[in-house]
Structure formats: structure tokens, C-alpha cells
Design an enzyme around this catalytic site. Structure first.
Site, PDB file in Angstrom:
ATOM      1  N   ASP A   6       0.860  -1.183   0.000  1.00  0.00           N
ATOM      2  CA  ASP A   6       0.000   0.000   0.000  1.00  0.00           C
ATOM      3  C   ASP A   6       0.897   1.234   0.000  1.00  0.00           C
ATOM      4  O   ASP A   6       1.656   1.455   0.946  1.00  0.00           O
ATOM      5  CB  ASP A   6      -0.901  -0.021   1.243  1.00  0.00           C
TER       6      ASP A   6
ATOM      7  N   ASP B 156      -2.645   2.382  -6.210  1.00  0.00           N
ATOM      8  CA  ASP B 156      -1.632   2.447  -5.158  1.00  0.00           C
ATOM      9  C   ASP B 156      -1.634   1.254  -4.215  1.00  0.00           C
ATOM     10  O   ASP B 156      -1.012   1.301  -3.155  1.00  0.00           O
ATOM     11  CB  ASP B 156      -1.814   3.737  -4.342  1.00  0.00           C
ATOM     12  N   GLU B 157      -2.293   0.174  -4.604  1.00  0.00           N
ATOM     13  CA  GLU B 157      -2.482  -0.927  -3.651  1.00  0.00           C
ATOM     14  C   GLU B 157      -2.620  -2.244  -4.404  1.00  0.00           C
ATOM     15  O   GLU B 157      -3.291  -2.317  -5.427  1.00  0.00           O
ATOM     16  CB  GLU B 157      -3.748  -0.635  -2.843  1.00  0.00           C
TER      17      GLU B 157
END
Length: 359
Positions: free
Chosen positions: A13, A107-108
Site C-alpha cells: 500500500d 496504489d495498492e
């Protein structure tokens, strides 16, 4: 009900991703409270820096509320094309270790590294390597969680944010879950948490005392999921959303490279890495792309597409060297070199095909 403990799952993350990209690209914004989004009365915060979060500013918050909480808040218009580009850079790093990548957003992502491309036995070591490469290549930080299932890996990545790493081993899963409030469970929102509280269920330990029948009665089919995660069990596999479009490798050097010989030598390990991934994934490609980032952070790419698949390593090496040679000599130092291969297809479909020169 027993959870197989053989899987090794990493949840990555990025820390305040959109806001961190803006602070990276504009030094004037560093260490200041910023919000990515619109500043109008009807605007919404898409992301907030950690400096803004200290004032209670959060994503999805109305901009008008955010301003009241933090009068010095600086609004920055989102640049989703840049965020997508950086996300692809990060995904390329993931692909050096495993093809089993399940992105949740830009983003993860979850990674299954049980059987990884580098034959590294420690998932913790892989997570550390990935975090280091992300920081070296993007100047951004990532938090990571490592565990034996997706639910616990997600919880672990939140546990040491920002820029942290936390590991939950199989023997620790049950004890870790029982101490959490139900509101901390990934997949249980505020409304569900409030309903659980009304039923006298406040912690993971409380949740584990309930029967599956009881939970399904009050929450429907999702009650079965609550029943299993209260026991630190999650059998969901890491599922890639699509066939990868490219594979690649890049390296940021400790010192800038300037001579032709240094640059050609610096590119070779990245060509070697790409070919190893090709062999392990049993794929070949048709388009080679060279990436060069100079000392002043100017970045350029050069590509060449072949008529047929690149089925020999010597051919890949030659194209990579030709692309780099076309840029020599360099007028300024080079801090990063990378190479990627796209237009992929399965290598076992290539029997009898002849090597075709590039056009």
C-alpha cells in the site's frame, strides 16, 4: 475449519500516494498540508498528505469541511496520467517477483509470492526488497503487510503505516485478530460495525464467539465471511485482473553513469532480468522499450518492435544495446536504466517459428 498456512501473501500500500507524488514533483509542497482535489465549495478531497491528516483531513471529505479543519490546506489539481505512470513503474517491480498480482487500485495490490520468480523463500525479504526498489526508483514510500492470507496481509500493511513493514505469522493470526475492534476489520464498514456493536460484538474475540448461523441470520451471506475472518481464515486466492501487458526491470544507480562502457554494462543486468522473467513465465514479446532517467530527472524512452516474437536472449540483448547506443554519447549523467518487453504471448506457441528481424 482449518486455514492452509502454506501461502505467502504480501499486501503493498503506497503511503498517501497521490499527495506524495505531488510533493515529490513540487519541492515547494513538501512538509506542507496538501489535498489533491478541487477547492470549490462542491469539491472533494481525493487524497491528503500526512501533514493534512494530522488536522483530520481525509479522502472523500468535502473540500469545504477540509478547509475548516485545516485553514492552511493547499489544494492541488489531480494528475491521474502521472499517477497511472508511477503505478505502472511500481507494477513492473512487482512483476520481477511474481505474476500473481491483484491490483486493488493504482496504489495498492496483493502479491502471492509462495512460488516466486526469484526463488526467495522469505516473503518478508521480498517485501523489503520491493519497498526498497520502490523508494529508489520513484522516491516514494510504501507500507507492506506479510501473512498467510489476504485478510491478514491487508491488516498488517495498515499496522505500521507510513513506510512500515509488519508480519503476521501463522501461529500469530488468531491472537492478532481477537484484539482488534470490529471496525478495524477490512471489509467491515462503519454501518456494519455499529450493527455488530448493537449485538454486543465489539472485538474479534467477541465475533469469534458467534455461530455462523447467527451471523448469517443478521448479515446474510456475508455473515459466513465474518465467521471465517474472526478465525483468521481467508481462502480467497490472489487473482490477477488481466494478463500482464509487459514485463520489465530497471535500476537506479548509486552514482550517475556517464561513459558509454558504463552505460552498456549497466543495462546488461536489466536485460538478463527480463529474460529470466520471460523464461519463468514462459512468454516472449515483440516490443523492447528502453527507459533512461538522467541526473536532472529528465526521462526518455526508446522502443523497437519486431516482426516476430523475440525468442532468443541474444536478440533481446542486441536490440537493447542498439537502443542505448543510439543515445550515446550522453551529455549528462544517467541515474536510471530500464528495459521492458511488451506485446507478450506464450512461448510454447512458437514451435517452428523463425527469428524475424526488427523493422
Amino acid at each position: 475449519m482449518n486455514q492452509p498456512a502454506s501461502r505467502k501473501i504480501i499486501h503493498i500500500d503506497m503511503d498517501a500516494f497521490y499527495a506524495s507524488v505531488e510533493q515529490r514533483d513540487n519541492p515547494a509542497l513538501r512538509n506542507k498540508p496538501i489535498a489533491v482535489g478541487g477547492s470549490s465549495q462542491r469539491g472533494v478531497v481525493a487524497a491528503a498528505s500526512y501533514e493534512a491528516r494530522k488536522f483530520g483531513v481525509r479522502s472523500a471529505m468535502a473540500s469545504s469541511v477540509a478547509i475548516r479543519k485545516c485553514p492552511e490546506l493547499i489544494f492541488v489539481k489531480p494528475r491521474f496520467d502521472v499517477y497511472k505512470y508511477v503505478s505502472d513503474e511500481i507494477r513492473t517491480i512487482f512483476a520481477e517477483y511474481t505474476p500473481l498480482i491483484e491490483p486493488l487500485s493504482l496504489d495498492e495490490a496483493y502479491l502471492d509470492v509462495t512460488d516466486n520468480l526469484k526463488n526467495i523463500t522469505s516473503a518478508t525479504q521480498i517485501a523489503e526488497e520491493i519497498r526498497t526498489k520502490i523508494q529508489q526508483q520513484t522516491q516514494l514510500t510504501a507500507s507492506a503487510g506479510v501473512s498467510y492470507n489476504k485478510f491478514l496481509a491487508k491488516l498488517a500493511s495498515d499496522y505500521r503505516k507510513p513506510n512500515g513493514l509488519y508480519v503476521i505469522k501463522p501461529a500469530q493470526g488468531l491472537a492478532f485478530v481477537e484484539t482488534l475492534t470490529v471496525g478495524q476489520f477490512h471489509g467491515i464498514g462503519r454501518v456494519t460495525a455499529a450493527k455488530l456493536n448493537q449485538l454486543g460484538i465489539f472485538t474479534g474475540w467477541d465475533l469469534r464467539q458467534q455461530s455462523e448461523t447467527f451471523l448469517k441470520k443478521h448479515f446474510g451471506k456475508v455473515g459466513s465471511y465474518y465467521y471465517t475472518i474472526a478465525r483468521a481464515i481467508d481462502e480467497r486466492p490472489v487473482t490477477p485482473d488481466r494478463l500482464r501487458k509487459s514485463i520489465g526491470s530497471e535500476n537506479t544507480f548509486d552514482q550517475d553513469l556517464t561513459s558509454d562502457a558504463e552505460l552498456l554494462a549497466g543495462l546488461q543486468p536489466e536485460l538478463d532480468s527480463v529474460w529470466r522473467i520471460c523464461e519463468r513465465m514462459q512468454v516472449v514479446g515483440r516490443t523492447v522499450t528502453l527507459k533512461v532517467k538522467y541526473a536532472d530527472f529528465e526521462q526518455i524512452t526508446r522502443s523497437r518492435t519486431t516482426l516476430g516474437p523475440i525468442s532468443q536472449k541474444s536478440f533481446l540483448d542486441r536490440i537493447g544495446a542498439d537502443l542505448l547506443t543510439s543515445l550515446l554519447p550522453v551529455a549528462k549523467g544517467v541515474r536510471l536504466l530500464g528495459v521492458s518487453l511488451s506485446n507478450l504471448e506464450a512461448s510454447d506457441d512458437l514451435s517452428g517459428q523463425q527469428l524475424l528481424l526488427p523493422f
